[in-house]
Design an enzyme around this catalytic site. Sequence first.
Site, PDB file in Angstrom:
ATOM      1  N   ASP A  10      63.877 -77.060  76.165  1.00  0.00           N
ATOM      2  CA  ASP A  10      64.447 -75.702  76.251  1.00  0.00           C
ATOM      3  C   ASP A  10      63.416 -74.793  76.979  1.00  0.00           C
ATOM      4  OD1 ASP A  10      65.845 -73.436  75.133  1.00  0.00           O
ATOM      5  OD2 ASP A  10      64.073 -73.116  73.912  1.00  0.00           O
ATOM      6  N   ASP A  12      63.291 -70.806  77.021  1.00  0.00           N
ATOM      7  CA  ASP A  12      63.022 -69.422  76.399  1.00  0.00           C
ATOM      8  C   ASP A  12      62.406 -69.652  75.046  1.00  0.00           C
ATOM      9  OD1 ASP A  12      63.526 -67.240  78.400  1.00  0.00           O
ATOM     10  OD2 ASP A  12      65.664 -67.938  77.833  1.00  0.00           O
ATOM     11  N   ARG A  57      74.498 -61.140  73.674  1.00  0.00           N
ATOM     12  CA  ARG A  57      73.687 -60.385  72.874  1.00  0.00           C
ATOM     13  C   ARG A  57      73.987 -58.737  73.173  1.00  0.00           C
ATOM     14  NH1 ARG A  57      68.557 -62.562  74.316  1.00  0.00           N
ATOM     15  NH2 ARG A  57      69.471 -64.304  73.014  1.00  0.00           N
ATOM     16  N   HIS A  83      73.471 -56.818  82.381  1.00  0.00           N
ATOM     17  CA  HIS A  83      73.059 -58.316  82.310  1.00  0.00           C
ATOM     18  C   HIS A  83      72.260 -58.713  83.616  1.00  0.00           C
ATOM     19  CE1 HIS A  83      73.249 -62.604  81.671  1.00  0.00           C
ATOM     20  NE2 HIS A  83      72.155 -62.466  80.952  1.00  0.00           N
ATOM     21  N   THR A 124      70.112 -72.359  77.554  1.00  0.00           N
ATOM     22  CA  THR A 124      71.246 -71.752  77.760  1.00  0.00           C
ATOM     23  C   THR A 124      70.909 -70.264  78.346  1.00  0.00           C
ATOM     24  OG1 THR A 124      71.559 -71.086  75.492  1.00  0.00           O
ATOM     25  CG2 THR A 124      72.855 -72.781  76.223  1.00  0.00           C
ATOM     26  N   THR A 125      69.620 -70.146  78.879  1.00  0.00           N
ATOM     27  CA  THR A 125      69.557 -69.138  79.741  1.00  0.00           C
ATOM     28  C   THR A 125      70.021 -69.288  81.277  1.00  0.00           C
ATOM     29  OG1 THR A 125      67.770 -67.390  80.087  1.00  0.00           O
ATOM     30  CG2 THR A 125      67.394 -69.497  80.762  1.00  0.00           C
ATOM     31  N   ASP A 184      62.114 -74.050  70.334  1.00  0.00           N
ATOM     32  CA  ASP A 184      61.440 -73.267  69.612  1.00  0.00           C
ATOM     33  C   ASP A 184      62.210 -72.516  68.311  1.00  0.00           C
ATOM     34  OD1 ASP A 184      62.667 -71.929  71.784  1.00  0.00           O
ATOM     35  OD2 ASP A 184      62.021 -70.149  70.788  1.00  0.00           O
TER      36      ASP A 184
HETATM   37  C1  XBP Z   1      67.835 -68.347  75.397  1.00  0.00           C
HETATM   38  C2  XBP Z   1      68.865 -67.100  75.179  1.00  0.00           C
HETATM   39  C3  XBP Z   1      69.028 -66.123  76.196  1.00  0.00           C
HETATM   40  C4  XBP Z   1      67.728 -65.463  76.615  1.00  0.00           C
HETATM   41  C5  XBP Z   1      68.069 -64.401  77.710  1.00  0.00           C
HETATM   42  O1  XBP Z   1      68.187 -69.244  74.265  1.00  0.00           O
HETATM   43  O2  XBP Z   1      69.459 -66.857  74.202  1.00  0.00           O
HETATM   44  O3  XBP Z   1      70.229 -65.414  76.093  1.00  0.00           O
HETATM   45  O4  XBP Z   1      67.414 -64.929  75.529  1.00  0.00           O
HETATM   46  O5  XBP Z   1      68.678 -65.240  78.884  1.00  0.00           O
HETATM   47  P1  XBP Z   1      67.793 -70.772  74.281  1.00  0.00           P
HETATM   48  P2  XBP Z   1      70.119 -64.717  79.372  1.00  0.00           P
HETATM   49  O6  XBP Z   1      66.394 -70.754  74.578  1.00  0.00           O
HETATM   50  O7  XBP Z   1      67.966 -71.432  73.038  1.00  0.00           O
HETATM   51  O8  XBP Z   1      68.353 -71.412  75.434  1.00  0.00           O
HETATM   52  O9  XBP Z   1      70.031 -63.182  79.541  1.00  0.00           O
HETATM   53  O10 XBP Z   1      69.968 -65.265  80.891  1.00  0.00           O
HETATM   54  O11 XBP Z   1      71.130 -65.111  78.632  1.00  0.00           O
HETATM   55 MG    MG Z   2      64.479 -71.353  73.185  1.00  0.00          MG
END
Ligand code: XBP
Ligand code: MG
Length: 240
Positions: A10, A12, A57, A83, A124-125, A184
């Site tokens: 992952d 973020d 979000r 965004h 999924t970022t 995480d």
């Molecule tokens: C990451 C997210 C993302 C980030 C922001 O989840 O939820 O939305 O907060 O990135 P994970 P984006 O770590 O589970 O993949 O604005 O590009 O979505």
């Molecule tokens: Mg994460």
Amino acid sequence: MPELKALLFDVDGTLAETERDGHRVAFNHAFAEHGLAWHWDEQRYGALLQITGGSERITHFAQSNHPQWLGKAGATDLITQIHQDKNRHFAALIAAGRISLRPGLKTLLQQAVAAELQMAIVTTTSRSNVKALLQANFDSSLRNAFQLYVTGEDVARKKPDPECYHLALRELELSANEALAIEDSPNGLKAASAAGIRSLIVPSVYFREADFTGAAVIADEFTDVSLPALRQTAGEAGLK
Ligand code: XBP
Ligand code: MG
């Protein structure tokens, strides 16, 4: 018993504390840029992390707090624009060196490279955020160690949906029990578990007290993890 062949990372919260000090700050810059008096403080942002995906979000926040704004013509396009601007601010924060990798991560990656494990990014970022983070923090040899990048643009449903993990397994031609997810957050654990993949959980700041029942291994930091120990613990939990 299947052998451990791949580590699926992952991004973020896992590679770096990007949420509190990166995305949150960047969202606030984008709101201000668009003349919106919205501000996500650290506590509110923690609650908003239940909703994965940046535009999802913002939409969720507007639905709960500014329904009239959301009902106006053009609001959906504006969210897309906010965004994109958030991601531009995020890239600038990263390039300015405001976010460092989590301690011990590089050592684990080097051990995995030496052991010839496959490595993939499964997040999924947005793809641009991954590129910015890796470009700023890894040399080309470590960047090239990831043979697959699954990002938010590659899936219809974001975590906790397992789609990103199903896609990674398909692309790497692995079965679930040959891979270990490194996450995480509870949403990340749910996504991996729903794909049948075991997880190493390294909780990020917002999830220190979260429930990670079902994780194969939980560690405070990567400094507490070594590949041989990970293989052994994961082996005891069903991997080898
Ligand atoms: C990451 C997210 C993302 C980030 C922001 O989840 O939820 O939305 O907060 O990135 P994970 P984006 O770590 O589970 O993949 O604005 O590009 O979505
Ligand atoms: Mg994460």
